[in-house]
Design a protein around this motif. Structure first.
Motif, mmCIF file in Angstrom:
data_model
loop_
_atom_site.group_PDB
_atom_site.id
_atom_site.type_symbol
_atom_site.label_atom_id
_atom_site.label_comp_id
_atom_site.label_asym_id
_atom_site.label_seq_id
_atom_site.Cartn_x
_atom_site.Cartn_y
_atom_site.Cartn_z
ATOM 1 N N SER A 233 0.829 -1.202 0.000
ATOM 2 C CA SER A 233 0.000 0.000 0.000
ATOM 3 C C SER A 233 0.867 1.257 0.000
ATOM 4 O O SER A 233 0.502 2.279 -0.592
ATOM 5 N N PHE A 234 2.016 1.174 0.637
ATOM 6 C CA PHE A 234 2.931 2.324 0.692
ATOM 7 C C PHE A 234 3.403 2.731 -0.701
ATOM 8 O O PHE A 234 3.581 3.922 -0.988
ATOM 9 N N ILE A 235 3.615 1.750 -1.568
ATOM 10 C CA ILE A 235 4.082 2.070 -2.922
ATOM 11 C C ILE A 235 2.924 2.190 -3.913
ATOM 12 O O ILE A 235 3.140 2.215 -5.130
ATOM 13 N N GLY A 236 1.697 2.236 -3.388
ATOM 14 C CA GLY A 236 0.540 2.471 -4.232
ATOM 15 C C GLY A 236 -0.022 1.251 -4.913
ATOM 16 O O GLY A 236 -0.850 1.378 -5.830
ATOM 17 N N GLY A 247 -0.462 1.631 5.799
ATOM 18 C CA GLY A 247 0.633 1.738 4.847
ATOM 19 C C GLY A 247 0.426 2.880 3.869
ATOM 20 O O GLY A 247 1.368 3.624 3.540
ATOM 21 N N ALA A 248 -0.808 3.041 3.385
ATOM 22 C CA ALA A 248 -1.121 4.150 2.479
ATOM 23 C C ALA A 248 -0.961 5.492 3.183
ATOM 24 O O ALA A 248 -0.555 6.489 2.563
ATOM 25 N N ASN A 251 2.560 6.538 3.038
ATOM 26 C CA ASN A 251 2.882 7.068 1.717
ATOM 27 C C ASN A 251 2.470 8.525 1.606
ATOM 28 O O ASN A 251 3.210 9.357 1.055
ATOM 29 N N ASP A 252 1.297 8.866 2.132
ATOM 30 C CA ASP A 252 0.835 10.253 2.100
ATOM 31 C C ASP A 252 1.706 11.160 2.969
ATOM 32 O O ASP A 252 1.806 12.364 2.698
ATOM 33 N N LYS A 254 5.022 10.925 3.566
ATOM 34 C CA LYS A 254 6.461 10.992 3.283
ATOM 35 C C LYS A 254 6.927 12.387 2.853
ATOM 36 O O LYS A 254 8.079 12.759 3.094
ATOM 37 N N ASP A 255 6.052 13.163 2.240
ATOM 38 C CA ASP A 255 6.440 14.505 1.808
ATOM 39 C C ASP A 255 6.388 15.526 2.940
ATOM 40 O O ASP A 255 6.828 16.669 2.761
#
Length: 295
Positions: A233-236, A247-248, A251-252, A254-255
């Motif tokens: 999910s982290f890598i989409g 996990g998603a 990912n959101d 990280k920026d």
């Protein structure tokens, strides 16, 4: 011979007696008890998520409330779209825990059945399956899961299929090794001499005595499956927006990991604590269910 006598002694007890004896052994491991408490908190949060905070708070966007720090209004702050992070953590627990449990369940069901057949019947069937497992484990698990998700599409159902597929060979090996150590026991020979059918011997006499190692492996594997799902999910390639999943959420975040570190800390802590609790529970089950540790 001593191990056989211990196993037969355990089998002679009622289910209630065995449960309380296992629980007394489990309680001796304080870390395992702590892990069970943490795990139960996560389970209760997942079950009563709608009563804790409405699901709309996890998906509703508000540009006026974006990237707010934790406060009394938003306990864990808000993300880049103004969604409540606490609500996304709470409702994301359902996705993350269910992914780990479902993939482990299907892996145990499929891999366990094949492993029992391999260990009990042996012969060419066992040889062919083991060679196929050798081929399967030679492929990097994450790469194989990525290929499956890429071919089928990125959604929760295909994510479950992909993670289940990469874990089945491991369960086949584990269950087969356990069955091989049981199938040569004297009570199995006695059952065969009495004319019991293969299905009865496999699922009434062998499987109950193999459940301890299988349950321990499964409890620890739930954590691995959760981490694998979170990684995809982290890598989409896993659960898609706007559905909350830990996990998603990483990912959101990280920026914004340096300006708003809470976006990374809260979902990361949820993943780490849930995985740790499952591993601690697995350690406790291993100590409680291993007949060799009984006196």
């Amino acid at each position: 011979m001593k191990e056989i006598e211990k196993t037969e002694y355990i089998k002679s007890k009622s289910k209630g007696e065995r449960f309380f004896e296992n629980w007394s052994l489990y309680k001796k491991n304080k870390a395992a008890v702590l892990g069970l408490i943490i795990l139960m908190i996560f389970v209760l949060v997942a079950v009563f998520a709608d009563w804790i905070i409405p699901y709309d708070a996890a998906i509703d966007q508000s540009s006026a409330e974006r990237l707010q720090n934790p406060s009394s209004q938003h306990f864990f702050g808000t993300d880049r779209l103004g969604r409540d992070v606490f609500a996304r953590i709470v409702h994301g627990s359902r996705r993350s825990l269910s992914l780990g449990v479902l993939t482990t369940f299907f892996s145990v069901l499929i891999g366990g059945f094949i492993g029992i057949c391999c260990g009990y019947f042996g012969g060419k069937f066992d040889t062919i399956v083991m060679r196929l497992c050798d081929v399967a484990v030679s492929i990097p698990p994450l790469l194989f899961a990525l290929a499956v998700v890429a071919a089928l599409g990125a959604n929760m159902t295909n994510l479950i299929i992909a993670i289940t597929a990469i874990s089945i060979p491991g369960y086949i090996r584990v269950v087969r090794s356990v069955i091989l150590s049981i199938v040569e026991q004297e009570y199995i020979y006695a059952a065969r001499m009495c004319g019991s059918r293969n299905g009865v011997i496999m699922f009434r006499h062998i499987l109950p005595n193999a459940m301890g190692p299988i349950l321990v492996q499964a409890s620890m594997n739930v954590a691995s499956m959760m981490l694998a799902a979170a990684g995809l999910s982290f890598i989409g390639m896993g659960v898609q927006a706007p559905t909350p999943e830990w996990g998603a959420m990483l990912n959101d975040a990280k920026d914004y990991m340096f300006k708003q570190p809470y976006l990374l800390i809260f979902p990361g802590s949820a993943i780490a604590l849930s995985a740790l609790s499952l591993n601690l529970v697995g350690d406790g089950l291993r100590d409680a269910l291993d007949p060799r540790l009984r006196t």
